[in-house]
Every structure is written in structure tokens, then in C-alpha cells.
Design a protein around this motif. Sequence first.
Motif, PDB file in Angstrom:
ATOM      1  N   ARG A   2     -10.622   1.239 -26.847  1.00 14.18           N
ATOM      2  CA  ARG A   2     -11.822   1.994 -26.471  1.00 14.18           C
ATOM      3  C   ARG A   2     -12.482   1.385 -25.231  1.00 14.18           C
ATOM      4  O   ARG A   2     -12.919   2.089 -24.326  1.00 14.18           O
ATOM      5  N   GLU A   3     -12.540   0.059 -25.185  1.00 12.09           N
ATOM      6  CA  GLU A   3     -13.138  -0.602 -24.035  1.00 12.09           C
ATOM      7  C   GLU A   3     -12.259  -0.457 -22.793  1.00 12.09           C
ATOM      8  O   GLU A   3     -12.772  -0.299 -21.679  1.00 12.09           O
ATOM      9  N   ALA A   4     -10.936  -0.502 -22.999  1.00 11.72           N
ATOM     10  CA  ALA A   4     -10.028  -0.296 -21.861  1.00 11.72           C
ATOM     11  C   ALA A   4     -10.207   1.103 -21.285  1.00 11.72           C
ATOM     12  O   ALA A   4     -10.227   1.296 -20.061  1.00 11.72           O
ATOM     13  N   ALA A   5     -10.346   2.093 -22.176  1.00 12.52           N
ATOM     14  CA  ALA A   5     -10.557   3.473 -21.716  1.00 12.52           C
ATOM     15  C   ALA A   5     -11.880   3.592 -20.958  1.00 12.52           C
ATOM     16  O   ALA A   5     -11.956   4.255 -19.913  1.00 12.52           O
ATOM     17  N   SER A   6     -12.912   2.940 -21.470  1.00 10.22           N
ATOM     18  CA  SER A   6     -14.221   3.005 -20.805  1.00 10.22           C
ATOM     19  C   SER A   6     -14.163   2.363 -19.428  1.00 10.22           C
ATOM     20  O   SER A   6     -14.758   2.867 -18.468  1.00 10.22           O
ATOM     21  N   LEU A   7     -13.450   1.269 -19.331  1.00  3.34           N
ATOM     22  CA  LEU A   7     -13.327   0.571 -18.046  1.00  3.34           C
ATOM     23  C   LEU A   7     -12.647   1.459 -17.011  1.00  3.34           C
ATOM     24  O   LEU A   7     -13.127   1.614 -15.882  1.00  3.34           O
ATOM     25  N   GLY A   8     -11.519   2.069 -17.398  1.00 10.93           N
ATOM     26  CA  GLY A   8     -10.802   2.926 -16.458  1.00 10.93           C
ATOM     27  C   GLY A   8     -11.572   4.185 -16.112  1.00 10.93           C
ATOM     28  O   GLY A   8     -11.563   4.636 -14.965  1.00 10.93           O
ATOM     29  N   ALA A   9     -12.268   4.756 -17.091  1.00 12.47           N
ATOM     30  CA  ALA A   9     -13.026   5.987 -16.841  1.00 12.47           C
ATOM     31  C   ALA A   9     -14.227   5.723 -15.951  1.00 12.47           C
ATOM     32  O   ALA A   9     -14.654   6.600 -15.187  1.00 12.47           O
ATOM     33  N   ALA A  10     -14.791   4.503 -16.029  1.00 10.84           N
ATOM     34  CA  ALA A  10     -15.989   4.190 -15.249  1.00 10.84           C
ATOM     35  C   ALA A  10     -15.667   3.883 -13.796  1.00 10.84           C
ATOM     36  O   ALA A  10     -16.544   3.964 -12.938  1.00 10.84           O
ATOM     37  N   TRP A  11     -14.412   3.539 -13.512  1.00 12.90           N
ATOM     38  CA  TRP A  11     -14.037   3.135 -12.153  1.00 12.90           C
ATOM     39  C   TRP A  11     -13.934   4.355 -11.251  1.00 12.90           C
ATOM     40  O   TRP A  11     -13.276   5.340 -11.576  1.00 12.90           O
ATOM     41  N   THR A  12     -14.616   4.305 -10.140  1.00 15.20           N
ATOM     42  CA  THR A  12     -14.516   5.365  -9.142  1.00 15.20           C
ATOM     43  C   THR A  12     -14.064   4.763  -7.830  1.00 15.20           C
ATOM     44  O   THR A  12     -14.299   3.590  -7.550  1.00 15.20           O
ATOM     45  N   SER A  13     -13.415   5.567  -7.027  1.00 16.32           N
ATOM     46  CA  SER A  13     -12.871   5.063  -5.768  1.00 16.32           C
ATOM     47  C   SER A  13     -12.737   6.193  -4.769  1.00 16.32           C
ATOM     48  O   SER A  13     -12.433   7.328  -5.132  1.00 16.32           O
ATOM     49  N   SER A  14     -12.964   5.849  -3.514  1.00 15.29           N
ATOM     50  CA  SER A  14     -12.712   6.797  -2.428  1.00 15.29           C
ATOM     51  C   SER A  14     -11.392   6.474  -1.758  1.00 15.29           C
ATOM     52  O   SER A  14     -11.093   6.978  -0.689  1.00 15.29           O
ATOM     53  N   GLY A  15     -10.620   5.601  -2.377  1.00 15.60           N
ATOM     54  CA  GLY A  15      -9.361   5.153  -1.799  1.00 15.60           C
ATOM     55  C   GLY A  15      -8.237   6.137  -2.029  1.00 15.60           C
ATOM     56  O   GLY A  15      -8.453   7.305  -2.383  1.00 15.60           O
ATOM     57  N   PRO A  16      -6.987   5.681  -1.828  1.00 16.18           N
ATOM     58  CA  PRO A  16      -5.815   6.549  -1.969  1.00 16.18           C
ATOM     59  C   PRO A  16      -5.741   7.217  -3.337  1.00 16.18           C
ATOM     60  O   PRO A  16      -6.202   6.666  -4.339  1.00 16.18           O
ATOM     61  N   ARG A  17      -5.112   8.387  -3.375  1.00 12.52           N
ATOM     62  CA  ARG A  17      -5.140   9.191  -4.586  1.00 12.52           C
ATOM     63  C   ARG A  17      -4.287   8.623  -5.710  1.00 12.52           C
ATOM     64  O   ARG A  17      -4.700   8.635  -6.871  1.00 12.52           O
ATOM     65  N   ARG A  18      -3.103   8.147  -5.386  1.00  5.61           N
ATOM     66  CA  ARG A  18      -2.223   7.734  -6.486  1.00  5.61           C
ATOM     67  C   ARG A  18      -2.754   6.517  -7.247  1.00  5.61           C
ATOM     68  O   ARG A  18      -2.761   6.540  -8.494  1.00  5.61           O
ATOM     69  N   PRO A  19      -3.192   5.439  -6.588  1.00  9.69           N
ATOM     70  CA  PRO A  19      -3.768   4.335  -7.362  1.00  9.69           C
ATOM     71  C   PRO A  19      -4.953   4.790  -8.217  1.00  9.69           C
ATOM     72  O   PRO A  19      -5.109   4.362  -9.359  1.00  9.69           O
ATOM     73  N   ARG A  27       0.823  -1.209   0.000  1.00 14.31           N
ATOM     74  CA  ARG A  27       0.000   0.000   0.000  1.00 14.31           C
ATOM     75  C   ARG A  27       0.857   1.260   0.000  1.00 14.31           C
ATOM     76  O   ARG A  27       0.528   2.260  -0.658  1.00 14.31           O
ATOM     77  N   ILE A  28       1.966   1.221   0.718  1.00 15.76           N
ATOM     78  CA  ILE A  28       2.871   2.371   0.714  1.00 15.76           C
ATOM     79  C   ILE A  28       3.445   2.578  -0.687  1.00 15.76           C
ATOM     80  O   ILE A  28       3.509   3.704  -1.198  1.00 15.76           O
ATOM     81  N   ALA A  29       3.866   1.476  -1.314  1.00 15.73           N
ATOM     82  CA  ALA A  29       4.425   1.563  -2.664  1.00 15.73           C
ATOM     83  C   ALA A  29       3.410   2.138  -3.645  1.00 15.73           C
ATOM     84  O   ALA A  29       3.740   2.970  -4.490  1.00 15.73           O
ATOM     85  N   SER A  30       2.157   1.715  -3.531  1.00 14.90           N
ATOM     86  CA  SER A  30       1.114   2.205  -4.429  1.00 14.90           C
ATOM     87  C   SER A  30       0.773   3.668  -4.158  1.00 14.90           C
ATOM     88  O   SER A  30       0.463   4.418  -5.076  1.00 14.90           O
ATOM     89  N   ALA A  31       0.842   4.065  -2.888  1.00 17.59           N
ATOM     90  CA  ALA A  31       0.449   5.422  -2.513  1.00 17.59           C
ATOM     91  C   ALA A  31       1.471   6.470  -2.935  1.00 17.59           C
ATOM     92  O   ALA A  31       1.112   7.610  -3.238  1.00 17.59           O
ATOM     93  N   VAL A  32       2.744   6.085  -2.974  1.00 19.68           N
ATOM     94  CA  VAL A  32       3.803   7.058  -3.256  1.00 19.68           C
ATOM     95  C   VAL A  32       4.448   6.814  -4.611  1.00 19.68           C
ATOM     96  O   VAL A  32       4.947   7.732  -5.246  1.00 19.68           O
TER      97      VAL A  32
END
Length: 772
Positions: free
Chosen positions: A361-378, A218-223
Motif C-alpha cells: 500500500r505504501e509502495a503504491a502511494s509512493l508511486g502514485a504521488a510522484w509527478t514528473s515533467s520528464g520523459p514519458r516512459r520512465p 537516458r535512451i534506454a529508459s526512454a525507449v
Amino acid sequence: MGTPSEKSETVRLSPVVPSGSPEALQQELNVGDREARLLYRASGGWLPLARAAQRSTVTSGKGLDELLTSTSLAEFAIADAGDIVIPLESRDRLILRTLSLLHGFSDRVAMTALEAVSEAFGEFASDIDDLRLALLRLRSSGMLLPSEGSDMLFVPPLISAWIRLRSGDDLTPSSEARRFVVEAFVEQVEFSKAPDPVLTENALTLARSGRLWSALSRIASAVGLPILYLHPRAALEAFAELPQKALREEPDLVLPSLVADRVAETCRPTGAQTAPLTVERVRELVARATAPGSPASRAFTQPTGADLSAFDSSDSPSTLSAETDADEIADGGETITAAGHSEARRVLAQMVQLSSRGRHREAASLGAAWTSSGPRRPRTMVRFAAAVEAVLAGEPGRALALLRDMEDTVAEMAVAGDFLPPAIAAWSALASYFSGDHKRADTELVRFTELDEPPLVLEAAFRPAALVTRAYRALDRLELGRLADLVARMKSFPEMGALWVHVPLLERSLALLGATSESGVLLADDEAESYSRSKQATDDGMEILRASRIAALVGLGQLYRAGQLIEDLSPRTGAKYVLMTRSCIVAGHPADALALVRTHFYHDFLSTRERAELTGLAAVAHLRLGDQERAVEEFRETIELVVWVGSMLPIALLPAPDRNVLLDLTADVWEPALQKLTGHRSTAVDLRRRLGRVATALVASAEVPSLTARERTLLDLLEQGLSVSQIAAHLHLVEGTVKNNLSALYRKLGATGRDSALARARTLGYMEPPEG
């Protein structure tokens, strides 16, 4: 109150008794000044503890210096000293046990750790003021000491050892306290805009020593990789030489571990003088370890150049079902809501699967549709990957929306050397260019230049986008020398990713504009084709490559071959109608060219740049039909469109004789207009000279004879080297008929024999050039 004193086998010390000074220890123990200071820092000034340490040096044969850095030596000294009892309250003992886990701490870090343990176990007052008073009391009694040269505190190693060995079994286990402290620290690292450096370093050390791989991940992903040089000593110790179990359980550790191993190997003492482990030096080493083409860089940027999962997907449990999940989500179009770096990893793995199959196009849609309240960097990494995929999918508007959305977040997280700020600028420049906003592209390139300050981590994540954008802008301005340099850089760059398809396109454009002979265009076309064959293109990429090849063939006058390839272009590709119109002009059919322009000009899939090209070709067609007034009118409109799109290319690629006539007829308009394109860096004379020098090798007109199917068959048989009699036998004809057919073929081609007929047929595009 006096200095703590020794009492036979059992020594009881009041928690409120002030600690002794180094001078008092020097006098009591009859040691030198240096030894007294070392004993003071090891014991907090408590004489029985200091005496235990003094004795242990005799028993163990180790020096006092080692005592300050060795947990096992401190415990040996306490275990060998008899029953030393410090009657601390349970709360104070738990505080000391918690703080003894840390390697130096500020009041703020101490409070974070104590609050975490208090909330978890409720074993001491959670009131902030009570905890602060406890810290002051322990500090005044020598249980906490300030580090030399800083405001950081630490628990003296002998007190820490006594807490572990002699404080009784009624306290919360250290492993449990460690787990809750690490969780509190990691949350701070994940969600704080500016994580406390001391807290971060303690989080790294505790996670590694406690084998808490999820926390370390988690530290690695956050920074990100900057963690390695922002906290060089703690981070390298945490991430280097991780066990395989950790890498299997937490794929996000693969990349930082790989880089940390390389950096640690470089920094390992070799007998010669070793450079200090500074932030600047480690940043340079991390940049070197992640340079384009390195194993670490390839582990980060997957083959498409867009798949930004920082792990080997074959090791990831979440990737095993990623293909199925990706299909389900892409087809269903649902919005995913989840938190945490593990969910970001899963989404990125699914995007990798889609992107590797050309489903950008589908990869872009998948990433754009994902929302999260988690850490900012991931969260930002997923959005950035989605933006890159949107560019590759031909959706620059969507990419720009994603990139703009994350600009503020990236600016807040920005640290020197991180790839994200320059990457946002580089891909914003490319998306702006593809959307037709050349001014925004130029602005983003300026911003990129300001951020492009080496050493930078993971250069392959942004350099290709910057190179491609700069190359297209050089092409727009007809800066052919600069374009040639940029094409050479792209061809030698080891990780162009999916953007490689623009290299042969730009190389052919350079040849069309800069070659002084047809052989120069042919050579460049062959090189571009060879480069393309060494890569694997998506369907969209093949369309781009096919269009650039057709442009070269039309420029060479090989209209038959060009016409065959034009048929393969998608009917919703604007380049198809531009190339058809250009072919009509070269073939000497200006009326047909005008008909094509009128029919296709207002198609919604045409870009403004393509409309500028069609308008310029319409001007040439009117000129060749003798309607000079209409030609000038069309060319004036072309100039307006050229200024709008920020490119001189629609004018430069017009047949040279027609282009020069039209320029002379409209000098009052194009001189001030085209100067705007170069930012007033060129005079009208310079521009006129530049436009007069480009595309001079292109065929302005080519009469292409129409060959029958029988005549094309004859050409194939001639190329095979068959004699007249062999051809007659092959076609079941008499030799006289074959000779008559060959004579008619030679007349059509303007040839005098077999060899000249074959050469002419190749020039016109009826045959492929010979191999080699």
C-alpha cells in the motif's frame, strides 16, 4: 568551373568549385569503374583527396573498400598526402566537423545537430534558412554526398579526415560538439512521440563512442528494451559489452546490456551462414533473452512481481538510502515532483524496498504521488509499478485509476513486442476482477488476447496477471477442465511473483468442485499446502491462504480444526463470516447460521460476492428449518447476486442436496439468469448438469462431538502410542479411570478402538493428518 586540380605540395580548393564525377576521376587516375566510384564516395570527387587515397593503398597495403569504413585509414591517407588546403569559411568547417560526427543523416537530423552546436557556441548563424543554404552549398560541392539507395547524406571519409587533421585549431573541439549534439538528440528521443530512427541511431552511436553513459542510459529508459530490435545494429553495438564503470554509474544500463550481450552472442558469426540482423530476428532473440526465469527477466521483475526497476539495486548509489527515504516519504505522504529518468529510478528503488517488506500500500502511494515533467516512459514505468502495487495491496480501484490514466500514453508509445500494452490490459483485467467488475475484466481479457502476439519482451511482467484472471473467470463459470490447465500453467510458471498466493487458492477451489471423493480433496489440500510452504507470503497473502485452507477443512467436515483457524482471521475479512456461516450449516446448526447472516450481512468490508454466498447459505438454512417459502425467496435473491457478480460459485459451493432442491424449486428463474453468465454458450440442461456434477464430494452435514480438554489430551497420548498404564502414569490417574474415560471418548467418536478413534478424530479435524 572545372574539376578540382592538384598543385604540388600545397593544394588550395575553392569551396564553390563543383566536385568531379566518378567518370572524371576514372579518367584522371586511370582506374577502373569500380575503383573510381569508391574513390568518389571517399573524396566527394576532389582529385587531390582521391589521389591521396590511391597512394595510401600502396603505402598501407589496404584496399579502397576499407578506406570507406576505417577512420584511421582515412586519416593516414590525409596525413601522408602533404599539405592539402581547402579554403572553407570557419562556419562551413564547423558544419562539416559537426556533421562528420554522424553516421548518415537526413536534412532534419543535420539541422538538429547544427542548431545544437550553434546554440551552444554561437559560431555560425543560427538562422534556419542560412543553415539550409549552407547544407545545399556543401552538397553541391561534394562535401556532402547521398548514401547509395537512400536519401541519407554523409560526409565523405577523406573530407571528414581532413576536417579533423588539417582544418586548424580554431574550431570547437569535436568532443564538445559531440556532447551538445548527443544532448539534443537524446532530448528528441525522450520527448518525441515518434523519434526519428536516423537520429536515434546516431544518438546511440555517438553516446557509446563518446562514453557518454548518462546519455546512453537516458535512451534506454526512454525507449525500453525495444530499442534493441528497433535499431538492431546501432543498439547492439551501443549496449553490448559495456564496461563495469558504465554499469556502476548508470544502473539503468544493466538490463539492456545484459540482454544485448545475450543477443550479440547469438548473432556472432560462427563460420556457418548467419541469419541477417533484421528487426524481426532481433525481436525474437530479445524476447528469448528476457523469457520468464531468465537472468534478464529476474533483473527486471524483482521477487514480489511488482518491483519494476530495471537494474540491480545493489549496484545503485541511489538505493543505498532507499529504505530510509521510502520510510520518510511513506510516513509523510508528501508529493514528490521531479523530472528525469534518474529520479524515476530513485522512486522505483524506494518502491522495491517497501514492496519487499510487504508494504504494498505504501509502495503504491509512493508511486502514485510522484509527478514528473520528464520523459514519458520512465514516468509511465513508475505509474505502472504503482498500479501493480495497488492490486497487491487490495486496492483495485486505485490500480484501475492509475492504469486508465496511462492507457493513452502507452498506446502512443506502443511498438510491436513491447510488454507495456499487454501488461496494462492484463493488470487492468485483474484489477477489474478484484473490484467486482467481471464485465470489465472480460473486456480487458479480450483486449489482452489481441495484444498477446509473440514474441513479446519481458513476459513475466504480464503473464501472471492474465493467468490468474483467466483462472478466476474459469472458476466463476465452473469450467473445471480449463481451470485445471490454467492452474498447471501457473504452478510451472517460473515467475508468478506475489500472485503465487492465488495458485493454492485456485487449486483448492478446483478440488472442492471437481473431486469425487474426500481423498481427492485431501490430496489437493496437501499439494496446495506444500506449494504454499515453498513460498514466502505477506500478511495479506497468509490471510488469503488461511481462508482457502479453512474452506477445504469445512468441505471435509473437519470443523474443529476449521474453527481454530477461523479465529485467526481478521475481523474485517468477509471470508471469516462466510466460513463461520458455512461451518454452522455443515455442523447442523441452521438457526446459528441465520443469526450470523443477519449480524454480519451489511458490514461495509463484505464484497457483493461474499453477500451472494451468505444469501445462498441463508436459503439452505431456511430449507433445513422447514421454511421452504423463505428459502426460495432467499435463493432467488442469491441468483440475482450471482448474475451481478458474474459467478456461479456461490451456488456451486452450497451443500449438494440442498442446492439441488433449491434449483428445482426455482428453475423458472435460474435457467435464463445463469445462461447470461456463460454468454448463452450453454443450454439450461447443460447448466443443470454442470451444477449437479460439482462439489459432490463435500460434506453436507457433519455431527461433530464436543470433546473436553481431557479427551483431546487422551487423543494426543493415544497418537503417541502410549498404553493404558502409561497414560495413567502420565495423567496421575488409576488405570480404571483411564479405561472409563477412553470408553466415553470412543462412544462420542463412534469408534470401536484406538485406531478407529484416531482415524475419526482426524476426519473431524481434532488432529492433524499423519506425516507422509
